[in-house]
Design an enzyme around this catalytic site. Structure first.
Site, PDB file in Angstrom:
ATOM      1  N   CYS A   9       0.870  -1.176   0.000  1.00 30.13           N
ATOM      2  CA  CYS A   9       0.000   0.000   0.000  1.00 30.13           C
ATOM      3  C   CYS A   9       0.910   1.231   0.000  1.00 30.13           C
ATOM      4  O   CYS A   9       2.068   1.133  -0.397  1.00 30.13           O
ATOM      5  CB  CYS A   9      -0.982  -0.025   1.165  1.00 30.13           C
ATOM      6  SG  CYS A   9      -0.259   0.200   2.810  1.00 30.13           S
ATOM      7  N   ASN A  12       2.538   1.489   4.331  1.00 30.16           N
ATOM      8  CA  ASN A  12       2.806   0.212   4.996  1.00 30.16           C
ATOM      9  C   ASN A  12       2.518   0.252   6.497  1.00 30.16           C
ATOM     10  O   ASN A  12       3.213  -0.344   7.288  1.00 30.16           O
ATOM     11  CB  ASN A  12       4.235  -0.243   4.715  1.00 30.16           C
ATOM     12  CG  ASN A  12       4.523  -1.683   5.126  1.00 30.16           C
ATOM     13  OD1 ASN A  12       5.595  -1.986   5.629  1.00 30.16           O
ATOM     14  ND2 ASN A  12       3.597  -2.595   4.920  1.00 30.16           N
ATOM     15  N   CYS A  14      -1.231   0.540   7.351  1.00 27.76           N
ATOM     16  CA  CYS A  14      -2.666   0.250   7.467  1.00 27.76           C
ATOM     17  C   CYS A  14      -3.069  -0.980   6.645  1.00 27.76           C
ATOM     18  O   CYS A  14      -3.197  -2.071   7.169  1.00 27.76           O
ATOM     19  CB  CYS A  14      -3.505   1.453   7.010  1.00 27.76           C
ATOM     20  SG  CYS A  14      -3.286   2.958   7.952  1.00 27.76           S
ATOM     21  N   ARG A  15      -3.266  -0.761   5.355  1.00 29.50           N
ATOM     22  CA  ARG A  15      -3.832  -1.813   4.501  1.00 29.50           C
ATOM     23  C   ARG A  15      -2.898  -2.990   4.270  1.00 29.50           C
ATOM     24  O   ARG A  15      -3.307  -4.145   4.397  1.00 29.50           O
ATOM     25  CB  ARG A  15      -4.251  -1.211   3.150  1.00 29.50           C
ATOM     26  CG  ARG A  15      -5.410  -0.254   3.274  1.00 29.50           C
ATOM     27  CD  ARG A  15      -5.700   0.456   1.985  1.00 29.50           C
ATOM     28  NE  ARG A  15      -4.716   1.512   1.761  1.00 29.50           N
ATOM     29  CZ  ARG A  15      -4.693   2.292   0.687  1.00 29.50           C
ATOM     30  NH1 ARG A  15      -5.579   2.111  -0.277  1.00 29.50           N
ATOM     31  NH2 ARG A  15      -3.785   3.237   0.563  1.00 29.50           N
ATOM     32  N   SER A  16      -1.650  -2.713   3.893  1.00 32.14           N
ATOM     33  CA  SER A  16      -0.767  -3.844   3.555  1.00 32.14           C
ATOM     34  C   SER A  16      -0.401  -4.692   4.770  1.00 32.14           C
ATOM     35  O   SER A  16      -0.380  -5.920   4.652  1.00 32.14           O
ATOM     36  CB  SER A  16       0.474  -3.386   2.789  1.00 32.14           C
ATOM     37  OG  SER A  16       1.215  -2.425   3.489  1.00 32.14           O
ATOM     38  N   ASP A 128      -8.274   3.644   1.498  1.00 35.76           N
ATOM     39  CA  ASP A 128      -7.314   3.973   2.552  1.00 35.76           C
ATOM     40  C   ASP A 128      -8.073   4.455   3.782  1.00 35.76           C
ATOM     41  O   ASP A 128      -8.735   5.486   3.742  1.00 35.76           O
ATOM     42  CB  ASP A 128      -6.372   5.066   2.051  1.00 35.76           C
ATOM     43  CG  ASP A 128      -5.229   5.361   3.013  1.00 35.76           C
ATOM     44  OD1 ASP A 128      -5.228   4.826   4.138  1.00 35.76           O
ATOM     45  OD2 ASP A 128      -4.338   6.129   2.624  1.00 35.76           O
TER      46      ASP A 128
END
Length: 164
Positions: A9, A12, A14-16, A128
């Site tokens: 993401c 690095n 939150c999402r990933s 996000d």
């Protein structure tokens, strides 16, 4: 031989890392943890060395996942050792494909939600959640979990269905 997957993401945090931990749990449940290596990175280095966002940690731990994480930036030379690079949105997909030095490396990049059979093909981004509240992180987890089974099936096929 180990099959290597990296989720990417922007920062690095939150999402990933969320995708990394959810997918690691699926791989372990499937008995493939000896065959598949999972990590994550960001397209930018803003948060290098930081832990995951506290909201990411909260949502992961409340749902039974691990949450240990240190942010890092994706480096183009990693393509040589990776089998699959999973982008969390179209912006990451474009950035990663631009970073790829060969067409073969560019082909390694896929959108996470492309593995979700229930996803609307016109909207494959994982939004996000960083600038929002906890509900955005909870929604992110749902989207990541929705794609994880399809991704697992693809990776299982790539490793030949072997179980360690």
């Amino acid at each position: 031989m180990t099959y290597r997957v990296c989720f990417v993401c922007t920062g690095n945090i939150c999402r990933s890392p969320m995708a990394e931990h959810v997918f690691r749990a699926r791989v372990e449940e499937a008995g493939l943890n000896g065959l598949v290596e999972i990590d994550s990175a960001g397209t930018d280095g803003w948060h290098e060395g930081d832990g995951a966002d506290p909201r990411t940690v909260r949502v992961l731990t409340e749902n039974g996942y691990g949450a240990e994480h240190t942010a890092r930036r994706f480096h183009p030379d990693w393509f040589a050792r990776l089998d699959l690079v999973v982008a969390l949105d179209h912006g990451h997909l474009r950035t990663l494909r631009r970073l790829a030095s060969t067409p073969q490396d560019a082909e390694k990049v896929r959108l996470l939600r492309s593995y979700d059979p229930g996803a609307d093909a016109s909207d494959l981004d994982v939004p996000d959640p960083y600038y929002g509240d906890l509900s955005g992180f909870e929604e992110c987890l749902k989207l990541v979990e929705g794609a994880s089974e399809g991704l697992l099936a693809s990776v299982r096929e790539a490793v030949g269905g072997r179980v360690v």
